[in-house]
Design an enzyme around this catalytic site. Structure first.
Site, PDB file in Angstrom:
ATOM      1  N   ARG A 153       0.621   1.972  10.993  1.00  0.00           N
ATOM      2  CA  ARG A 153       1.679   1.360  10.180  1.00  0.00           C
ATOM      3  C   ARG A 153       2.820   0.827  11.035  1.00  0.00           C
ATOM      4  NH1 ARG A 153      -1.567   2.940   6.820  1.00  0.00           N
ATOM      5  NH2 ARG A 153      -2.655   1.454   8.047  1.00  0.00           N
ATOM      6  N   SER A 231       3.299   3.324  -0.553  1.00  0.00           N
ATOM      7  CA  SER A 231       3.650   4.655  -0.039  1.00  0.00           C
ATOM      8  C   SER A 231       5.068   4.602   0.515  1.00  0.00           C
ATOM      9  CB  SER A 231       2.693   5.060   1.078  1.00  0.00           C
ATOM     10  OG  SER A 231       1.394   5.165   0.553  1.00  0.00           O
ATOM     11  N   GLU A 323       8.385   4.182   4.973  1.00  0.00           N
ATOM     12  CA  GLU A 323       7.542   3.060   5.411  1.00  0.00           C
ATOM     13  C   GLU A 323       8.215   1.697   5.169  1.00  0.00           C
ATOM     14  OE1 GLU A 323       3.154   3.099   4.376  1.00  0.00           O
ATOM     15  OE2 GLU A 323       3.702   1.124   3.615  1.00  0.00           O
TER      16      GLU A 323
HETATM   17  C1  LIG Z   1       1.504  -1.041  -5.056  1.00  0.00           C
HETATM   18  C2  LIG Z   1       1.562  -1.195  -3.549  1.00  0.00           C
HETATM   19  C3  LIG Z   1       0.499  -0.762  -2.776  1.00  0.00           C
HETATM   20  C4  LIG Z   1       0.546  -0.891  -1.369  1.00  0.00           C
HETATM   21  N1  LIG Z   1      -0.519  -0.455  -0.637  1.00  0.00           N
HETATM   22  C5  LIG Z   1      -0.498  -0.567   0.722  1.00  0.00           C
HETATM   23  C6  LIG Z   1      -1.604  -0.100   1.504  1.00  0.00           C
HETATM   24  O1  LIG Z   1      -2.603   0.379   0.990  1.00  0.00           O
HETATM   25  N2  LIG Z   1      -1.523  -0.215   2.851  1.00  0.00           N
HETATM   26  C7  LIG Z   1      -0.444  -0.780   3.479  1.00  0.00           C
HETATM   27  O2  LIG Z   1      -0.435  -0.865   4.726  1.00  0.00           O
HETATM   28  N3  LIG Z   1       0.623  -1.230   2.763  1.00  0.00           N
HETATM   29  C8  LIG Z   1       0.612  -1.137   1.413  1.00  0.00           C
HETATM   30  N4  LIG Z   1       1.690  -1.575   0.666  1.00  0.00           N
HETATM   31  C9  LIG Z   1       2.867  -2.144   1.367  1.00  0.00           C
HETATM   32  C10 LIG Z   1       2.906  -3.689   1.407  1.00  0.00           C
HETATM   33  O3  LIG Z   1       2.103  -4.266   0.413  1.00  0.00           O
HETATM   34  C11 LIG Z   1       2.473  -4.254   2.748  1.00  0.00           C
HETATM   35  O4  LIG Z   1       3.284  -3.742   3.774  1.00  0.00           O
HETATM   36  C12 LIG Z   1       2.548  -5.797   2.783  1.00  0.00           C
HETATM   37  O5  LIG Z   1       1.949  -6.278   3.976  1.00  0.00           O
HETATM   38  C13 LIG Z   1       3.969  -6.336   2.691  1.00  0.00           C
HETATM   39  O6  LIG Z   1       3.863  -7.744   2.518  1.00  0.00           O
HETATM   40  P1  LIG Z   1       5.017  -8.587   1.849  1.00  0.00           P
HETATM   41  O7  LIG Z   1       4.625 -10.009   1.984  1.00  0.00           O
HETATM   42  O8  LIG Z   1       5.287  -8.088   0.491  1.00  0.00           O
HETATM   43  O9  LIG Z   1       6.240  -8.257   2.823  1.00  0.00           O
HETATM   44  P2  LIG Z   1       7.785  -8.129   2.417  1.00  0.00           P
HETATM   45  O10 LIG Z   1       7.969  -6.872   1.635  1.00  0.00           O
HETATM   46  O11 LIG Z   1       8.293  -9.386   1.835  1.00  0.00           O
HETATM   47  O12 LIG Z   1       8.426  -7.921   3.860  1.00  0.00           O
HETATM   48  C14 LIG Z   1       8.219  -6.746   4.602  1.00  0.00           C
HETATM   49  C15 LIG Z   1       8.852  -6.914   5.987  1.00  0.00           C
HETATM   50  O13 LIG Z   1       8.127  -7.889   6.714  1.00  0.00           O
HETATM   51  C16 LIG Z   1       8.981  -8.971   7.078  1.00  0.00           C
HETATM   52  N5  LIG Z   1       8.184 -10.192   6.960  1.00  0.00           N
HETATM   53  C17 LIG Z   1       7.546 -10.663   5.848  1.00  0.00           C
HETATM   54  N6  LIG Z   1       6.885 -11.783   6.159  1.00  0.00           N
HETATM   55  C18 LIG Z   1       7.108 -12.031   7.467  1.00  0.00           C
HETATM   56  C19 LIG Z   1       6.698 -13.058   8.388  1.00  0.00           C
HETATM   57  N7  LIG Z   1       5.911 -14.078   8.000  1.00  0.00           N
HETATM   58  N8  LIG Z   1       7.129 -12.984   9.683  1.00  0.00           N
HETATM   59  C20 LIG Z   1       7.929 -11.961  10.092  1.00  0.00           C
HETATM   60  N9  LIG Z   1       8.355 -10.982   9.276  1.00  0.00           N
HETATM   61  C21 LIG Z   1       7.939 -11.010   7.990  1.00  0.00           C
HETATM   62  C22 LIG Z   1      10.154  -8.922   6.120  1.00  0.00           C
HETATM   63  O14 LIG Z   1      11.311  -9.508   6.700  1.00  0.00           O
HETATM   64  C23 LIG Z   1      10.300  -7.425   5.931  1.00  0.00           C
HETATM   65  O15 LIG Z   1      10.995  -6.878   7.042  1.00  0.00           O
HETATM   66  C24 LIG Z   1       1.680  -1.459  -0.733  1.00  0.00           C
HETATM   67  C25 LIG Z   1       2.758  -1.891  -1.538  1.00  0.00           C
HETATM   68  C26 LIG Z   1       2.693  -1.762  -2.935  1.00  0.00           C
HETATM   69  C27 LIG Z   1       3.850  -2.232  -3.762  1.00  0.00           C
END
Ligand SMILES: Cc1cc2nc3c(=O)[nH]c(=O)nc-3n(C[C@H](O)[C@H](O)[C@H](O)COP(=O)(O)OP(=O)(O)OC[C@H]3O[C@@H](n4cnc5c(N)ncnc54)[C@H](O)[C@@H]3O)c2cc1C
Length: 333
Positions: A153, A231, A323
């Protein structure tokens, strides 16, 4: 405008301004201002009730380019492409390597940030390259997986907040009818195979989605158990001597053991559903997810998270780390 609707927790106040970056040029231009904060799917962020004193750029770029040779298919994917749709497309096209990552919300560009993982796969397993903007130098470069500092992670990108913008993710996938060997015991059981055996790609995806739905880990606007950031705590790494009696232990190459945050939280007295049934509470389906039941606030979310972390620290002497990424506030757990 409040950022809440752009987050899966549906929490958080306004930004100074919101820019929608729909092309790579717009994303690079927005990110060339070092004060601009990136937001993609909003599924791994906690935004302060008072909002963020910065301009927020939403990552909305699109596009998937396919390059093939005899054995592999390389997908060059724009950062804003929704990850779960990409996984569905890979499974439908018979491309192996990301089927266990079905149902993870958010964008493809965010997957390398915390090296998303689930059910025995992580994006580092199939990532061939990442095209990034280095905001310190203004340069656009392509990094190989060896440059990404991937861990559980985490990555070099997560360790240097604000420095890197992921513009494109390149995945290297194999053609095949069956997925990678199943490493996760619960998934193997539900597929009726032994760990290490394979199953049909579509069956793996379906089984993963069913397991995730049972835990409230597939987004569903009608189900408050999915109004979360996934999580909330990562699984902690501890010295074997400090491992609480009976706690799950996964030995690590560096001599530490990874244990289960959910196990520690439950044994410290925090059950599913604990919290405010109308505000912020632990998911009724998954101990690790803190959820917004409709009237939650970020202040209440952080208060519950700190209460849980303090309870685990007092009971077991283990420090839990959150996380998600905090915007406009600090964890200070
Ligand atoms: C219901 C649920 C289930 C989930 N299950 C999992 C799982 O099984 N495994 C897991 O690992 N995670 C899980 N997650 C967490 C999450 O989905 C992941 O971390 C996902 O990759 C975040 O993507 P996002 O586009 O929503 O990022 P955001 O929440 O929009 O951003 C997260 C971070 O990344 C940065 N960021 C976003 N895009 C970029 C980019 N292009 N370049 C640089 N920085 C960037 C943002 O500035 C921020 O700091 C879950 C979340 C939810 C709500």
């Amino acid at each position: 405008m409040d950022l809440a609707p752009y987050t899966t927790l549906r929490l958080g106040g306004p930004a100074r301004a919101v820019i929608e970056a729909r092309t790579e040029e717009e994303l690079v231009e927005a990110a060339s201002d070092p004060g601009v904060v990136l937001l993609a799917g909003g599924s791994n962020v906690v935004v302060a009730d008072a909002g963020v004193d910065a301009t927020v750029a939403r990552v909305l770029t699109r596009g998937v380019a396919v390059e093939e040779d005899a054995e592999h298919v390389r997908l060059r994917v724009a950062a804003g492409e929704p990850w779960d749709d990409l996984v569905a497309r890979c499974v439908a096209d018979g491309l192996v390597g990301v089927e266990c990552l079905a149902g993870i919300p958010g964008s493809t560009g965010a997957t390398p940030i915390q090296n998303v993982g689930a059910y025995g796969q992580e994006v580092a397993d199939t990532l061939a390259a990442v095209r990034v903007l280095d905001r310190r130098t203004g340069e656009v470069t392509e990094l190989g997986p060896e440059d990404c500092g991937f861990g559980y992670r985490t990555s070099a990108f997560k360790r240097a907040p604000g420095r890197w913008v992921v513009l494109e993710v390149v995945l290297r996938l194999r053609r095949g009818a069956e997925g990678t060997p199943i490493r996760y015991a619960e998934l193997a059981r539900s597929l009726g195979v032994r760990p290490g055996e394979r199953a049909r790609l579509a069956d793996v995806r379906d089984a993963v989605l069913a397991l995730r739905r049972g835990k409230g880990m597939v987004l569903d606007p009608g189900d408050h158990d999915t109004w979360s950031a996934g999580s909330f705590f990562t699984n902690p790494f501890v010295d074997p001597a400090a491992l609480p009696d009976g706690a799950p232990a996964f030995a690590q190459p560096d001599g530490t053991v990874k244990t289960s945050a959910a196990w520690l939280i439950e044994r410290a007295g925090f059950r599913r559903g604990y919290g405010d049934p109308a505000g912020i509470a632990i998911s009724s389906k998954h101990t690790l997810a803190l959820t917004n039941r409709g009237d939650g606030t970020t202040a209440a979310l952080v208060a519950l998270a700190r209460e849980i972390a303090a309870g685990v620290r007092e009971r077991f002497g283990v420090v839990l780390e959150p996380e998600p990424v905090f915007l406009g506030l600090a964890w200070l757990g």
